[in-house]
Design a protein around this motif. Structure first.
Motif, PDB file in Angstrom:
ATOM      1  N   VAL A  52      15.184   8.669  23.858  1.00  0.00           N
ATOM      2  CA  VAL A  52      13.953   9.216  23.526  1.00  0.00           C
ATOM      3  C   VAL A  52      12.810   8.185  23.620  1.00  0.00           C
ATOM      4  CG1 VAL A  52      12.556   9.229  20.774  1.00  0.00           C
ATOM      5  CG2 VAL A  52      15.168   9.758  21.027  1.00  0.00           C
ATOM      6  N   LEU A  53      11.413   8.379  24.034  1.00  0.00           N
ATOM      7  CA  LEU A  53      10.866   7.219  24.418  1.00  0.00           C
ATOM      8  C   LEU A  53       9.531   7.516  23.323  1.00  0.00           C
ATOM      9  CD1 LEU A  53       8.967   5.607  25.473  1.00  0.00           C
ATOM     10  CD2 LEU A  53       7.807   7.280  27.507  1.00  0.00           C
ATOM     11  N   LEU A  54       9.049   6.147  22.643  1.00  0.00           N
ATOM     12  CA  LEU A  54       7.974   6.371  21.498  1.00  0.00           C
ATOM     13  C   LEU A  54       6.788   5.548  21.966  1.00  0.00           C
ATOM     14  CD1 LEU A  54       7.449   6.713  18.582  1.00  0.00           C
ATOM     15  CD2 LEU A  54       8.415   5.184  17.587  1.00  0.00           C
ATOM     16  N   LEU A  55       5.968   6.706  21.581  1.00  0.00           N
ATOM     17  CA  LEU A  55       4.687   6.318  21.718  1.00  0.00           C
ATOM     18  C   LEU A  55       3.996   6.096  20.371  1.00  0.00           C
ATOM     19  CD1 LEU A  55       3.401   7.990  24.197  1.00  0.00           C
ATOM     20  CD2 LEU A  55       4.332   6.555  24.881  1.00  0.00           C
ATOM     21  N   ARG A  56       3.331   4.438  20.361  1.00  0.00           N
ATOM     22  CA  ARG A  56       2.651   4.454  18.334  1.00  0.00           C
ATOM     23  C   ARG A  56       2.106   3.079  18.408  1.00  0.00           C
ATOM     24  NH1 ARG A  56       8.003   2.922  15.507  1.00  0.00           N
ATOM     25  NH2 ARG A  56       6.440   4.153  13.537  1.00  0.00           N
ATOM     26  N   GLY A  57       0.493   2.767  17.905  1.00  0.00           N
ATOM     27  CA  GLY A  57      -0.300   2.060  17.978  1.00  0.00           C
ATOM     28  C   GLY A  57       0.260   0.965  16.327  1.00  0.00           C
ATOM     29  N   GLY A 111       3.369   8.931  17.647  1.00  0.00           N
ATOM     30  CA  GLY A 111       2.928   8.591  15.923  1.00  0.00           C
ATOM     31  C   GLY A 111       1.597   8.209  16.164  1.00  0.00           C
ATOM     32  N   VAL A 112       0.764   9.051  15.315  1.00  0.00           N
ATOM     33  CA  VAL A 112      -0.937   8.808  16.143  1.00  0.00           C
ATOM     34  C   VAL A 112      -1.341   9.004  14.768  1.00  0.00           C
ATOM     35  CG1 VAL A 112      -3.164   9.259  17.020  1.00  0.00           C
ATOM     36  CG2 VAL A 112      -0.470   9.754  17.868  1.00  0.00           C
ATOM     37  N   ARG A 113      -1.952   7.508  14.603  1.00  0.00           N
ATOM     38  CA  ARG A 113      -3.555   7.566  13.499  1.00  0.00           C
ATOM     39  C   ARG A 113      -4.189   7.118  13.998  1.00  0.00           C
ATOM     40  NH1 ARG A 113       0.728   3.891  11.464  1.00  0.00           N
ATOM     41  NH2 ARG A 113       0.822   4.986   9.539  1.00  0.00           N
ATOM     42  N   GLY A 114      -5.657   7.074  13.374  1.00  0.00           N
ATOM     43  CA  GLY A 114      -6.586   6.384  13.590  1.00  0.00           C
ATOM     44  C   GLY A 114      -7.352   7.262  14.908  1.00  0.00           C
ATOM     45  N   TYR A 115      -7.903   6.775  16.066  1.00  0.00           N
ATOM     46  CA  TYR A 115      -8.259   6.697  17.162  1.00  0.00           C
ATOM     47  C   TYR A 115      -7.684   7.070  18.106  1.00  0.00           C
ATOM     48  CZ  TYR A 115     -13.461   6.010  15.257  1.00  0.00           C
ATOM     49  OH  TYR A 115     -14.342   5.885  14.711  1.00  0.00           O
ATOM     50  N   ALA A 116      -7.926   8.003  18.976  1.00  0.00           N
ATOM     51  CA  ALA A 116      -6.399   8.061  20.530  1.00  0.00           C
ATOM     52  C   ALA A 116      -7.564   9.221  21.007  1.00  0.00           C
ATOM     53  CB  ALA A 116      -5.800   9.320  19.890  1.00  0.00           C
ATOM     54  N   ILE A 117      -8.208   8.341  21.630  1.00  0.00           N
ATOM     55  CA  ILE A 117     -10.172   8.598  22.566  1.00  0.00           C
ATOM     56  C   ILE A 117      -9.683   8.092  24.300  1.00  0.00           C
ATOM     57  CG2 ILE A 117     -12.499   8.523  23.008  1.00  0.00           C
ATOM     58  CD1 ILE A 117     -11.776   7.056  19.995  1.00  0.00           C
ATOM     59  N   GLY A 118      -9.888   9.875  25.224  1.00  0.00           N
ATOM     60  CA  GLY A 118      -9.713   9.070  26.827  1.00  0.00           C
ATOM     61  C   GLY A 118      -8.593   8.949  26.794  1.00  0.00           C
ATOM     62  N   ALA A 119      -8.087   7.622  27.347  1.00  0.00           N
ATOM     63  CA  ALA A 119      -6.446   7.920  27.949  1.00  0.00           C
ATOM     64  C   ALA A 119      -5.755   7.760  26.639  1.00  0.00           C
ATOM     65  CB  ALA A 119      -6.276   6.623  28.540  1.00  0.00           C
ATOM     66  N   GLY A 120      -6.226   7.379  25.611  1.00  0.00           N
ATOM     67  CA  GLY A 120      -4.919   7.929  24.259  1.00  0.00           C
ATOM     68  C   GLY A 120      -4.818   9.171  24.123  1.00  0.00           C
ATOM     69  N   MET A 121      -5.363   9.710  24.187  1.00  0.00           N
ATOM     70  CA  MET A 121      -5.838  11.370  23.793  1.00  0.00           C
ATOM     71  C   MET A 121      -4.896  11.759  24.556  1.00  0.00           C
ATOM     72  SD  MET A 121      -6.834  14.490  22.311  1.00  0.00           S
ATOM     73  CE  MET A 121      -7.540  15.903  22.605  1.00  0.00           C
ATOM     74  N   LEU A 129       6.508  15.555  21.313  1.00  0.00           N
ATOM     75  CA  LEU A 129       6.367  15.859  19.560  1.00  0.00           C
ATOM     76  C   LEU A 129       5.576  15.242  19.167  1.00  0.00           C
ATOM     77  CD1 LEU A 129      10.381  16.835  18.950  1.00  0.00           C
ATOM     78  CD2 LEU A 129       8.755  18.524  18.848  1.00  0.00           C
ATOM     79  N   VAL A 130       4.972  14.895  18.451  1.00  0.00           N
ATOM     80  CA  VAL A 130       3.615  14.708  17.701  1.00  0.00           C
ATOM     81  C   VAL A 130       3.205  14.639  16.165  1.00  0.00           C
ATOM     82  CG1 VAL A 130       0.936  14.063  17.943  1.00  0.00           C
ATOM     83  CG2 VAL A 130       2.009  14.676  20.271  1.00  0.00           C
ATOM     84  N   ALA A 131       3.424  13.761  15.675  1.00  0.00           N
ATOM     85  CA  ALA A 131       2.818  13.832  14.428  1.00  0.00           C
ATOM     86  C   ALA A 131       1.213  12.553  13.981  1.00  0.00           C
ATOM     87  CB  ALA A 131       4.025  12.780  13.774  1.00  0.00           C
ATOM     88  N   VAL A 132       0.957  13.322  13.506  1.00  0.00           N
ATOM     89  CA  VAL A 132      -0.430  12.332  13.183  1.00  0.00           C
ATOM     90  C   VAL A 132      -0.867  12.228  11.636  1.00  0.00           C
ATOM     91  CG1 VAL A 132      -1.620  13.738  15.447  1.00  0.00           C
ATOM     92  CG2 VAL A 132      -2.241  14.549  12.692  1.00  0.00           C
ATOM     93  N   SER A 133      -1.185  10.785  11.213  1.00  0.00           N
ATOM     94  CA  SER A 133      -1.228  10.809   9.932  1.00  0.00           C
ATOM     95  C   SER A 133      -2.974  12.073   9.665  1.00  0.00           C
ATOM     96  CB  SER A 133      -1.745   9.536   9.297  1.00  0.00           C
ATOM     97  OG  SER A 133      -2.748   8.798   9.757  1.00  0.00           O
ATOM     98  N   GLU A 134      -3.264  11.951   8.694  1.00  0.00           N
ATOM     99  CA  GLU A 134      -5.005  12.366   8.457  1.00  0.00           C
ATOM    100  C   GLU A 134      -5.509  11.810   8.861  1.00  0.00           C
ATOM    101  OE1 GLU A 134      -2.775  14.657   3.899  1.00  0.00           O
ATOM    102  OE2 GLU A 134      -4.326  12.871   4.068  1.00  0.00           O
ATOM    103  N   THR A 135      -5.695  10.098   8.883  1.00  0.00           N
ATOM    104  CA  THR A 135      -6.741   9.371   9.464  1.00  0.00           C
ATOM    105  C   THR A 135      -7.368   9.725  10.286  1.00  0.00           C
ATOM    106  OG1 THR A 135      -5.625   7.524   9.674  1.00  0.00           O
ATOM    107  CG2 THR A 135      -6.091   7.586   7.736  1.00  0.00           C
ATOM    108  N   ALA A 136      -5.711  10.947  11.681  1.00  0.00           N
ATOM    109  CA  ALA A 136      -6.453  10.601  12.904  1.00  0.00           C
ATOM    110  C   ALA A 136      -7.247  11.349  13.654  1.00  0.00           C
ATOM    111  CB  ALA A 136      -4.911  11.599  14.061  1.00  0.00           C
ATOM    112  N   LYS A 137      -8.293  10.825  14.601  1.00  0.00           N
ATOM    113  CA  LYS A 137      -9.228  11.477  15.102  1.00  0.00           C
ATOM    114  C   LYS A 137      -8.921  11.083  16.567  1.00  0.00           C
ATOM    115  CE  LYS A 137     -12.796  10.070  12.381  1.00  0.00           C
ATOM    116  NZ  LYS A 137     -13.882   9.112  11.494  1.00  0.00           N
ATOM    117  N   LEU A 138      -9.239  12.430  17.579  1.00  0.00           N
ATOM    118  CA  LEU A 138      -8.624  12.862  18.835  1.00  0.00           C
ATOM    119  C   LEU A 138     -10.033  12.925  19.582  1.00  0.00           C
ATOM    120  CD1 LEU A 138      -5.979  14.185  17.217  1.00  0.00           C
ATOM    121  CD2 LEU A 138      -5.263  14.181  18.971  1.00  0.00           C
TER     122      LEU A 138
END
Length: 268
Positions: A52-57, A111-121, A129-138
């Motif tokens: 598995v490859l996991l991406l998080r901030g 696993g995404v919380r807060g900003y996911a913009i441009g390359a982050g998006m 597979l993507v899980a986002v928190s309620e704070t996520a803004k893409l």
């Protein structure tokens, strides 16, 4: 592992983790960070130990895209020079990075919380597979910055959300909320912020305990299905299922099913 590095790379128990680690800058990416990402991600291709490859901030945000403070003032140079510089960055960095990510055999979880913009998006779009928190803004804000998608957004978005939604997101450059991400099909799970890590850990744990030949093969089939005819897809399914049947994990799965016990997959 250098916990103060702008990106933390880790491999443990079959899980490769990329943690964007500049929380004070909303995990914005520098060019050197992109080069480091290319090196790490390229090394995962053919790595049979990584399941598995996991991406998080780290911190309240996932990744806010390019660090604009790193960009030089190009207002004084000629249009041709601007085009050449931007084109070189796209060709040598953005396209190399996200092509390498696209080629990863293992499932990618974000696993995404807060900003996911441009390359982050785009990291979100490239995940399986993507899980986002309620704070996520893409967002893909490139049009509002005077240019266009350059990380592969124009390829992934229509496939993920359909043409109409892709036009809306790319042409208007507006933020997509966590609730909209779930509604549009950009996220598989939308969870409270405090529950994001547990949700992601559960997903990763389930994938890392699964037979890799089956998981990798299923990902390959789904990745190719939009380009194949039915006959071509049947042929690929046949090839992949035969490969799975030749593994010890297949024998273990059948034995566990007969004996009504949990299987123990060893990745061979």
């Amino acid at each position: 592992m250098n916990i103060s590095a702008p990106i933390i790379f880790k491999k443990s128990a079959g899980v490769a983790t990329i943690t964007f680690n500049r929380p004070k800058s909303r995990n914005a990416l520098t060019m050197q960070m992109c080069r480091d990402l290319i090196e790490f991600i390229s090394g995962l291709n053919g790595d049979e130990q990584t399941r598995v490859l996991l991406l998080r901030g780290n911190g309240p945000d996932f990744c806010s895209g390019a660090d604009l403070r790193e960009m030089t003032d190009i207002s004084a140079v000629t249009p041709q020079a601007r085009a050449a510089e931007v084109g070189l960055n796209v060709l040598d960095v953005s396209q190399v990075l996200f092509t390498a990510l696209h080629k990863v055999d293992a499932p990618i979880v974000a696993g995404v919380r807060g900003y996911a913009i441009g390359a982050g998006m785009q990291f979100v779009l490239a995940a399986d597979l993507v899980a986002v928190s309620e704070t996520a803004k893409l967002a893909v804000p490139q049009v509002r910055l005077g240019h266009t998608a350059d990380h592969g957004e124009s390829y992934y978005l229509p496939r993920k959300v359909g043409s109409a939604r892709a036009m809306q997101i790319l042409l208007l450059g507006e933020f997509v909320t966590a609730a909209q991400a779930g509604q549009f099909g950009l996220a598989n799970w939308v969870v409270p912020d405090m529950g994001l890590d547990a949700q992601v850990d559960g997903i990763v744990g389930k994938l890392s305990a699964s037979p890799p030949a089956a998981v990798f093969g299923m990902k390959e089939l789904l990745r190719n299905c939009f380009h194949n005819t039915l006959e071509q897809q049947f042929a690929e399914e046949l090839a992949v299922v035969k490969k799975c049947a030749a593994t010890d994990d297949f024998v273990e799965a059948m034995a566990a099913a007969r004996e009504k016990r949990p299987p123990i997959f060893r990745g061979r």
